[in-house]
Design an enzyme around this catalytic site. Structure first.
Site, mmCIF file in Angstrom:
data_model
loop_
_atom_site.group_PDB
_atom_site.id
_atom_site.type_symbol
_atom_site.label_atom_id
_atom_site.label_comp_id
_atom_site.label_asym_id
_atom_site.label_seq_id
_atom_site.Cartn_x
_atom_site.Cartn_y
_atom_site.Cartn_z
ATOM 1 N N GLN A 86 28.495 20.608 36.517
ATOM 2 C CA GLN A 86 28.130 21.653 37.640
ATOM 3 C C GLN A 86 27.728 22.876 36.742
ATOM 4 O OE1 GLN A 86 30.815 24.046 40.319
ATOM 5 N NE2 GLN A 86 29.271 23.072 41.816
ATOM 6 N N CYS A 117 30.931 29.518 45.585
ATOM 7 C CA CYS A 117 32.194 30.635 45.091
ATOM 8 C C CYS A 117 32.440 31.596 46.000
ATOM 9 C CB CYS A 117 31.941 30.962 43.691
ATOM 10 S SG CYS A 117 33.422 31.615 43.173
ATOM 11 N N ASN A 223 32.340 17.856 52.826
ATOM 12 C CA ASN A 223 33.428 18.363 51.887
ATOM 13 C C ASN A 223 34.491 19.177 52.677
ATOM 14 O OD1 ASN A 223 33.872 20.745 49.380
ATOM 15 N ND2 ASN A 223 34.965 18.808 49.331
ATOM 16 N N GLY A 247 38.285 17.183 46.830
ATOM 17 C CA GLY A 247 38.747 18.431 46.103
ATOM 18 C C GLY A 247 40.298 18.195 45.832
HETATM 19 C C1 LIG Z 1 41.203 25.144 41.789
HETATM 20 C C2 LIG Z 1 39.851 24.841 42.550
HETATM 21 C C3 LIG Z 1 38.791 25.296 41.623
HETATM 22 C C4 LIG Z 1 37.315 24.912 42.248
HETATM 23 N N1 LIG Z 1 36.305 25.413 41.543
HETATM 24 C C5 LIG Z 1 35.041 25.255 42.023
HETATM 25 C C6 LIG Z 1 34.046 25.245 41.499
HETATM 26 O O1 LIG Z 1 34.050 25.463 39.937
HETATM 27 N N2 LIG Z 1 32.789 24.906 41.876
HETATM 28 C C7 LIG Z 1 32.685 24.527 43.043
HETATM 29 O O2 LIG Z 1 31.737 24.018 43.621
HETATM 30 N N3 LIG Z 1 33.644 24.439 43.713
HETATM 31 C C8 LIG Z 1 35.058 24.534 43.574
HETATM 32 N N4 LIG Z 1 35.989 24.564 44.158
HETATM 33 C C9 LIG Z 1 35.898 24.198 45.616
HETATM 34 C C10 LIG Z 1 35.943 22.513 45.801
HETATM 35 O O3 LIG Z 1 34.880 22.007 45.070
HETATM 36 C C11 LIG Z 1 36.117 21.971 47.212
HETATM 37 O O4 LIG Z 1 34.529 22.523 47.715
HETATM 38 C C12 LIG Z 1 36.996 22.742 48.018
HETATM 39 O O5 LIG Z 1 38.434 22.602 47.462
HETATM 40 C C13 LIG Z 1 37.095 22.259 49.444
HETATM 41 O O6 LIG Z 1 37.469 20.735 49.282
HETATM 42 P P1 LIG Z 1 38.896 20.168 49.592
HETATM 43 O O7 LIG Z 1 39.337 20.432 50.951
HETATM 44 O O8 LIG Z 1 38.492 18.605 49.371
HETATM 45 O O9 LIG Z 1 39.776 20.653 48.529
HETATM 46 C C14 LIG Z 1 37.352 24.828 43.646
HETATM 47 C C15 LIG Z 1 38.535 24.364 44.512
HETATM 48 C C16 LIG Z 1 39.649 24.532 43.676
HETATM 49 C C17 LIG Z 1 41.029 24.336 44.940
#
Ligand SMILES: Cc1cc2nc3c(=O)[nH]c(=O)nc-3n(C[C@H](O)[C@H](O)[C@H](O)COP(=O)(O)O)c2cc1C
Length: 388
Positions: A86, A117, A223, A247
């Site tokens: 990414q 972000c 997502n 995630g």
């Molecule tokens: C610790 C952490 C770091 C993340 N870093 C990124 C990232 O670098 N790039 C990104 O697109 N999303 C990032 N996300 C968002 C996740 O990719 C995802 O979109 C978000 O957690 C929602 O999905 P979930 O409900 O399955 O957790 C991050 C999420 C968490 C919890």
């Protein structure tokens, strides 16, 4: 609501690689997570089956400057293929240069782009989830990545949120624009930046985007808030999305991918490891991460954040928990693991939401950011990025 999904009949997701089509089957993708989805973590997840595992986010600028830490962050795990990276950039030229470098030096097979972000130090400068509001800049960045990747046959995808806040949603327009520019898919974390991780991911918005992109033929990946195999199936069934992105659900629980594979194949089976098995996963994670960082001290420091996730719901004395959270060597970890009393998986708690739950707040933006979506903003912030 889309018609019910029959497990076992879910279409694989096709990633068009230079070496031919790769079928992501079942269509389950590990979400990029800064500070989490490094090669060791991806290895643990990959071993459970499922499809594609995206790296931690790296900034395009750091990559073209060949910062050693960034070059390490895009290293694949042993036998990892396709290699998925990414990238984050706010500058079309920098994005182009980074994608070209990846192509020329054969550093990855798939590139995802981060437009989701919500972290204030990024949105304050107009990056992350704030960026798609500047539609010309967004198109220029996506367009330059797709164009630069084409000669190398590298598929490019985008990941975004709904927008800045409920009054400034950008996902429909941005996703359509990315689709028209030739991305392989659009992944939607259906929250606004203002929501951070509050409330629920709006799966109805995912369904709306699926309909909106239908004429383009570009798939939408959903997502947000998938905590079990059944949740994954439910998202596909309720939204019609072509695949799911996982995630927080797999934090301390890489076997969630096994549950997803089973659910998608119509197999009624949920993996409920006893603590003795979780102990082995923790030990393996430690070994992989020490090898990855080439430093026991650094590896163990990085491992600390995973400890509470692995132990969530198990009966573990608080002093022992505290010591896991401060572990600094492999021998110390092994000693702590020996002190865990074996017990069944705490199903009721283990499957609950985990990881970030931060409350919503007003999004910090550059002065006048919302005045003119057509302005070609000039922003400089890639060093400020810390994921999310
Ligand atoms: C610790 C952490 C770091 C993340 N870093 C990124 C990232 O670098 N790039 C990104 O697109 N999303 C990032 N996300 C968002 C996740 O990719 C995802 O979109 C978000 O957690 C929602 O999905 P979930 O409900 O399955 O957790 C991050 C999420 C968490 C919890």
């Amino acid at each position: 609501m889309v018609s019910a999904t029959t497990p076992g009949s879910i279409t694989p997701l096709t990633l068009k690689l230079s070496s031919g089509d790769f079928q992501i089957s079942p269509p389950v993708v590990l979400a990029p997570m800064a500070g989490i989805t490094n090669a060791p973590f991806r290895t643990l997840c990959r071993e459970q089956g499922a499809g594609l595992f995206v790296s931690e986010m790296v900034t395009a600028r750091a990559l073209i400057e060949r910062r050693p830490e960034t070059l390490r962050m895009i290293l694949p795990g042993e036998g990892e293929w396709p290699r998925s990276v990414q990238l984050y950039s706010v500058n079309p030229d920098v994005m182009r240069a980074a994608v070209t470098m990846i192509g020329r030096e054969d550093l990855a097979d798939h590139i995802d782009m981060n437009f989701g972000c919500p972290v204030p130090k990024v949105t304050r400068k107009g990056g992350g989830a704030a960026l798609p509001y500047k539609r010309r800049l967004f198109s220029a960045i996506v367009g330059s990545a797709v164009e630069a990747a084409a000669p190398f046959g590298i598929p490019v995808t985008v990941k975004m949120r709904l927008g800045i806040d409920s009054d400034h949603e950008t996902y429909m327009e941005a996703a359509k624009s990315a689709a028209d520019l030739g991305v392989n898919w659009v992944a939607l974390h259906a929250r606004t930046a203002a929501q951070m991780y509050e409330g629920k991911s709006d799966w109805e918005a995912i369904a709306r985007l699926v309909d909106h992109l239908k004429p383009t033929g570009v798939p939408v990946l959903g997502n947000g808030d998938i905590w079990s195999g059944d949740d994954g199936l439910a998202m596909i069934s309720q939204t019609g999305c072509a695949g799911v992105v996982i995630g927080r659900g797999c934090l301390g629980r890489p076997w969630l991918f096994r549950d997803l594979v089973n659910a998608f194949n119509g197999v009624q089976s949920k993996h409920l490891p006893r603590l003795s098995e979780v102990r082995q996963v923790m030990n393996r994670h430690a070994e992989l991460i020490v090898e990855y960082f080439q430093s026991e001290e650094r590896g163990c420091r990085d491992l600390r954040k995973h400890m509470a996730w692995y132990l969530k719901g198990f009966r573990v004395p608080s002093e022992l928990r505290r010591q896991f959270g401060m572990v600094s060597s492999l021998s110390e970890l092994r000693n702590l693991l020996l002190q865990l009393t074996d017990q069944p998986y705490p199903e009721a708690i283990g499957g609950l939401p985990r990881g970030r739950t931060s409350h919503g707040r007003a999004v910090t933006l550059p002065d006048g950011w919302l005045n003119d979506p057509d302005e070609l903003a000039d922003i400089e912030l890639e060093d400020a990025f810390s994921g999310g």
